[in-house]
Every structure is written in C-alpha cells, then in structure tokens.
Design a protein around this motif. Sequence first.
Motif, PDB file in Angstrom:
ATOM      1  N   GLY A  90      -1.046  -4.277  -8.295  1.00 24.70           N
ATOM      2  CA  GLY A  90      -1.384  -4.859  -7.006  1.00 24.70           C
ATOM      3  C   GLY A  90      -1.099  -3.942  -5.841  1.00 24.70           C
ATOM      4  O   GLY A  90      -1.426  -4.271  -4.698  1.00 24.70           O
ATOM      5  N   THR A  91      -0.497  -2.803  -6.095  1.00 22.10           N
ATOM      6  CA  THR A  91      -0.242  -1.821  -5.045  1.00 22.10           C
ATOM      7  C   THR A  91      -1.370  -0.799  -5.056  1.00 22.10           C
ATOM      8  O   THR A  91      -1.551  -0.085  -6.033  1.00 22.10           O
ATOM      9  CB  THR A  91       1.109  -1.119  -5.253  1.00 22.10           C
ATOM     10  N   TYR A  92      -2.137  -0.746  -3.966  1.00 22.38           N
ATOM     11  CA  TYR A  92      -3.263   0.170  -3.880  1.00 22.38           C
ATOM     12  C   TYR A  92      -2.818   1.480  -3.231  1.00 22.38           C
ATOM     13  O   TYR A  92      -1.823   1.533  -2.519  1.00 22.38           O
ATOM     14  CB  TYR A  92      -4.410  -0.435  -3.071  1.00 22.38           C
ATOM     15  N   LEU A  93      -3.583   2.524  -3.488  1.00 22.97           N
ATOM     16  CA  LEU A  93      -3.271   3.863  -2.989  1.00 22.97           C
ATOM     17  C   LEU A  93      -4.400   4.370  -2.108  1.00 22.97           C
ATOM     18  O   LEU A  93      -5.552   4.429  -2.532  1.00 22.97           O
ATOM     19  CB  LEU A  93      -3.063   4.828  -4.157  1.00 22.97           C
ATOM     20  N   SER A  94      -4.065   4.724  -0.870  1.00 27.28           N
ATOM     21  CA  SER A  94      -5.010   5.397   0.013  1.00 27.28           C
ATOM     22  C   SER A  94      -4.532   6.819   0.251  1.00 27.28           C
ATOM     23  O   SER A  94      -3.331   7.097   0.190  1.00 27.28           O
ATOM     24  CB  SER A  94      -5.137   4.653   1.346  1.00 27.28           C
ATOM     25  N   VAL A  95      -5.467   7.720   0.524  1.00 26.42           N
ATOM     26  CA  VAL A  95      -5.146   9.140   0.647  1.00 26.42           C
ATOM     27  C   VAL A  95      -5.658   9.664   1.978  1.00 26.42           C
ATOM     28  O   VAL A  95      -6.820   9.459   2.340  1.00 26.42           O
ATOM     29  CB  VAL A  95      -5.760   9.954  -0.508  1.00 26.42           C
ATOM     30  N   ARG A 104       0.835  -1.194   0.000  1.00 26.63           N
ATOM     31  CA  ARG A 104       0.000   0.000   0.000  1.00 26.63           C
ATOM     32  C   ARG A 104       0.873   1.247   0.000  1.00 26.63           C
ATOM     33  O   ARG A 104       1.865   1.323   0.727  1.00 26.63           O
ATOM     34  CB  ARG A 104      -0.897   0.053   1.238  1.00 26.63           C
ATOM     35  N   VAL A 105       0.493   2.219  -0.818  1.00 18.28           N
ATOM     36  CA  VAL A 105       1.036   3.562  -0.724  1.00 18.28           C
ATOM     37  C   VAL A 105       0.006   4.403   0.015  1.00 18.28           C
ATOM     38  O   VAL A 105      -1.166   4.437  -0.366  1.00 18.28           O
ATOM     39  CB  VAL A 105       1.321   4.170  -2.113  1.00 18.28           C
ATOM     40  N   ILE A 106       0.438   5.060   1.091  1.00 15.60           N
ATOM     41  CA  ILE A 106      -0.458   5.930   1.859  1.00 15.60           C
ATOM     42  C   ILE A 106       0.015   7.357   1.660  1.00 15.60           C
ATOM     43  O   ILE A 106       1.049   7.766   2.192  1.00 15.60           O
ATOM     44  CB  ILE A 106      -0.458   5.554   3.344  1.00 15.60           C
ATOM     45  N   LEU A 107      -0.723   8.090   0.864  1.00 22.13           N
ATOM     46  CA  LEU A 107      -0.390   9.474   0.547  1.00 22.13           C
ATOM     47  C   LEU A 107      -0.996  10.394   1.591  1.00 22.13           C
ATOM     48  O   LEU A 107      -2.205  10.373   1.838  1.00 22.13           O
ATOM     49  CB  LEU A 107      -0.923   9.832  -0.843  1.00 22.13           C
ATOM     50  N   ALA A 108      -0.163  11.203   2.221  1.00 22.02           N
ATOM     51  CA  ALA A 108      -0.615  12.180   3.223  1.00 22.02           C
ATOM     52  C   ALA A 108      -0.330  13.573   2.686  1.00 22.02           C
ATOM     53  O   ALA A 108       0.819  13.936   2.457  1.00 22.02           O
ATOM     54  CB  ALA A 108       0.104  11.956   4.548  1.00 22.02           C
TER      55      ALA A 108
END
Length: 674
Positions: free
Chosen positions: A450-455, A420-424
């Motif tokens: 397969g790498t999801y992005l949450s913001v 997961r990439v967690i963008l802040a």
Amino acid sequence: MTDDLDDLRALMNDATPRPDAQRRAENLMLAAENFDAHQGSRDAPRPTSRNIFSGVKNMLNAMSTKGGLTATTALVAVGFLFVTPQGLDLWQSAPGSLTEERAPTVDKAIEEAPGNFAEDLLRADREVASEVVADEADAGLAPELMEAPVVVVDSVAAAPVQPLTQGSDVAGLSVAEAVTPQVQIRQRTQNGMTEMVLVPAPLPDAFRPTASNTEAFPEAAPNPLKITAETPVSTFSIDVDTASYSVVRSSLMRGQLPPKDAVRVEELINYFPYDYPAPDAGEAPFRPTVSTMTTPWNPDTQLVHIALQGQMPAVETRPPLNLVFLIDTSGSMNDPAKLPLLRQSFMLMLDQLRPEDQVAIVSYAGAVGEVLAPTPGSDRTAITNALNALGAGGSTNGVGGLEQAYQVADAMAEDGEVSRVILATDGDFNVGINDPDALKDFIADKRDTGTYLSVLGFGRGNLDDATMQALAQNGNGTAAYIDTLSEAQKVLVDQLTGSLFTIAADVKIQVEWNPAQIAEYRLIGYETRSLRREDFNNDKVDAGELGAGHSVTAIYEVTPTGSPAQLSDPLRYAAEETSSSSDEWGFLKLRYKAPGEDTSQLLTTPITAADAGSEAQFAAAIAGFGQLLRGDTYLGDWSYDDAIALANGARGTDLFGYRTEAVQLMRLASSLSQ
C-alpha cells in the motif's frame, strides 16, 4: 558493477604510468628505509602514549618520502585509507577503550583491503596502526568521548555529524584538533550513543574524476504502423509521468537537442493541464472523451484523440499523508542543480502539509540513515533543519536507501492514511542493485503493502532515466524531473494532490479498430507502456495509476480505408468484412480498479468521427513536436514552424504559461536543428 574504488583505481592508472618491476622494487626498499628512519626500528616496542588523533596525523605526515609519493597521492585522493566503497569501518566496534586490542583488527583489514594501493603505503600504515588505536592515557580527551566507539565513514552524508575544533565543547565533551586537512573528526549521536566519526574532507580538484556523460534512457523504437486487418487490437497502460518534458527542456535550454531516447511523446503531451470534461458526481472516477481531426502533417489521415479526465475531490477531505523523503546524498549529487535544488524543492512542498500529515527523511550514500524521524507536517523548523543538514559525498547505495525508506513507511502507516515514499535522486545507483529489471522486481514486491513510490530526478550528466522509469512504473507512482524551481512548484505544489492521491489504479486502454473503416493505425508514444492483448482482462497485470484531477491523453494516427495515404497493399484473399455497414471507426475499452480493490471495472465507448476542439489541437502540436525531436519518419516535410503555428493557435488561456514556454522550446529546437 563499478564502485568508488574501481573509479579510483582507473583514475590512478590513467594519471600515473605503472613502474617497471625493478623500479618498483627500488621504491619499496627506499620507502621501507625512510619509514624506519622516521618511525624507528621495526623491532622497537610500539609506543602506547599516542592518542588516535596524533597517530593518524603521523601516519599521514610520514608519507612524504620519494618512495611513498604514489601512496600519498592515493591517500589524498581517497580522503582516508581506511574508507573504501565497501564501507570498511575498520575501527567500528562496541563502546570501550581505544586500546591496542584493536590493532589486529586494523592490521587484518588492511591486509584484506581490495585495490591497487602501493605496498609501501600498506607496510607503513601497519606500523602506525598501533599508534592509531593506542592507549588513551595521554589523549587529552574527556573520558566520555574516549569511551565512545570510533567509526570511519565514507562521506559526511553518511550520518548527521558536527565538526569539532580545538577547545570547543559539544554536548559536554571537549574535543581535539582536526587530524589533517584530509581527515576531519566529527561527533554524532545516534540512538542515544555518542560516536567519534572520521570523515574524508572533499577531494582536491586535481583528484576529482573528469566529468563524463553516463545518462541512460529506455531504448524503445517508435510504434510501427499496424495493418488493421492483421492486428485490429491495440493495448497499453496509461502514463501520467512528465519527466521526459523536463529533460527535453533542460537539454534545449543548454543549447543541445535532447537524446532521442529521452523523448517520450506521451509524457510531453501529458505535461500540460487540459480542459477536458470531468465526471459528474456518482460516475466513474474519470470520464473518457473521444474526438477526431485531420492530421496536421498528413491531410489524408486522421488523428483520434482519446482524453481521460479524473475527478478532483475536495482537498479538505483528503486522508492524512505519511511521506518518507528518500534523498540521495551521494557524491554525484554535489551540484547546484541537484542537492541544493532538491532542498529548495521539498521546502516549497511544506506549505501544503497539514498537522496530521507526517514527514520522515532517509538519506543514502555509501551508508543509509534516518535523518529525521516521523515528524508532524506542521513542524516546519525541524523538517527544514534536517534538509539543510544534508551534505553530498560517497557512493550510491540506492537499494539500501529503498529498504530503509519502506521500513520507515511501514512503521508510520495506519488504516485510512496514504503512505508515499518520494525518492529524490540523479538516478546514479552504483552500489547494490543497479539493473533496472532487478529494481523493478524489488519495487513490485513492495507496492502491495500500500506504500507507493514516486521518483523525482535532479541534474544531468549521469541521469539514469531508465532506472527512474522502472522504479516509478512498478512502484505505482509517478516520475518527474526537476530542472528548475518553477518545475518544483508545478510538481510539488500545484499538482501535489494528483501526484499523491490515487483515484483509479491499474488503468488500461484497449482499442479495437474496425477494418472496414480504418486500414492502418499507429499509436503515437506509449512505447514503454505497451501491453499484450490478453493483459487487458488480466487483473494481475500492473498498469498506470490516475491521480486526483489528472488528465491523460492518447493519440492515434489512423488511415481510413481507400485513402491515398495507405502504405500497405490490400490483401488479395482477405476475408469479407462483416462490419462494413458500421460507421464506427473503432471501439474503446478501459479497465481500472478502485483504490485498494483487486477486481477491475470496465468502461466502453464507440469511436466515431467527432470534431476536436482547441485542446486536442494543442495536444496534436506537442505530438508533432515530440516526433520531430525523435526524427520519426511519418511527418513528411512538416516542420517546427508548422508545430509552432499550430500550438500558437491553440494556446487558450494558458494560466501558468506552460504552453507559451512550449512554443519557445519549439523555436529553440528549430534553431538547433539547422
């Protein structure tokens, strides 16, 4: 596209009237004369015994003449002439001596520098350029440092750097004094290479641009009333995001009603945990439940309450996590509600990580860098130190940060693990792609890896909610807004498993209404999640993801046939209804994919009259609250007091106090709307 140089140009033009042509010529001549008096004849040999630090100091000190006043002001405001939003690293080069061979490069870069800097400043700095890159014979620096390349960056946040002071010793290198109050000399080591870094000091308050509200929210009108005989099918994607609720809370706590476009009713409803029936072992990963109730704001219509409850797998059996914290360190993040709160929020999350989990940190401003290489989740000290070292400054190269974060995530990924990439961020992307549609396409191309992005959104004033929504929706992740440390606890601790572990992908909902029973209907919320009818069976069309333990609620307001609430006249020549004998109000269909699968599965259930319980009652109160905030026209004289009464009667146990807080927000909204 706007960058920092454009902002500076506008600031200077607003602050200082432009001189007329004659006055400008006189100032330039005076600047040239005074400069020659300070520096000597233009024809004199250039000195070669000055080191880089004294050269820069002299360059700044020289700009004190009357003709150079405007130039000096521009220099202070920017922090350093050679730093531009385009990242002109004017002294960037291969390791080697700081000799006069670099002067032509500096001179050429100054010539080509965009902007509206005064010509007398440019002329003066061409003269000093050779001093800046002069021979290091008398520099008084350790040979190791003199051999290091000199890099000019646009902010302290561009890379991990350490301030250097007179006589200190860092990594065995003696250092010189800071150049001026506007320019600081720092050292950094990247990939085993030591560099001298020139960074601008924070801008004086007098040169900070006036704060302005540049917030952007997706524009979507409320779903219209549909006539069942004409449009019997309604299709949309689920939405488990909660950002809108926190934005609403932030506005109300500041004594303001939220912008109408910031209110997404489904995100207000789905902010709360609900006690819906969960699936049994061996069933689908979620269970649908349908119930009905009389509409609180219209006794002649009905609410159809559709609830999905996801299963919660055992936490100890979850696969290892690969997390890349992608952190916005641009100048707009320099606010207590932004970068400081961001640090605290991520630190709360660390207790949830296991030794087999990995964390990497990428920061981005005008430049992008890996602040922390992949590190075991058990090494809290290293992760905490990296978070504490972050500073805010510079422009916002969001796309560059995303590219770097995905590269790091790809390198960390292994079979059976979750990446997961967690963008802040505050969403203020002003360098690179800043159009939500372009960002959507970029992220859509990346999610198939397969790498999801949450913001995670932080701060107000320039919150680009439209961009955040585009990123999260197309990155197969979730979007949340962190306005308090309590909200960080909810999102990153209490609901971490649901936020990071997907149990059902591309979940779509489609309802076919029976025109013999239902004359009209409208979906409350989900305006930004609508799908075409044919999208439901198209597995190539993306939709929302359901996380472990997550619940999803959707509410329709329907008008039974023959009800006095029907707003449309029946058609004179309507075809004979073939379903008049059925007591079904409609038929619910759901499609979802198992994680990693390409083919969807179908769940169906008929919609019939079924009494709703207190959970549906509370969801209806929140649905009414959201519509009141938006100013929707379907509520008649139903008021905030009615929403408060309904919510209070259905609060239940309210273990974490979320529902009690919602009632308080309703009270605030009621007062502010008077």
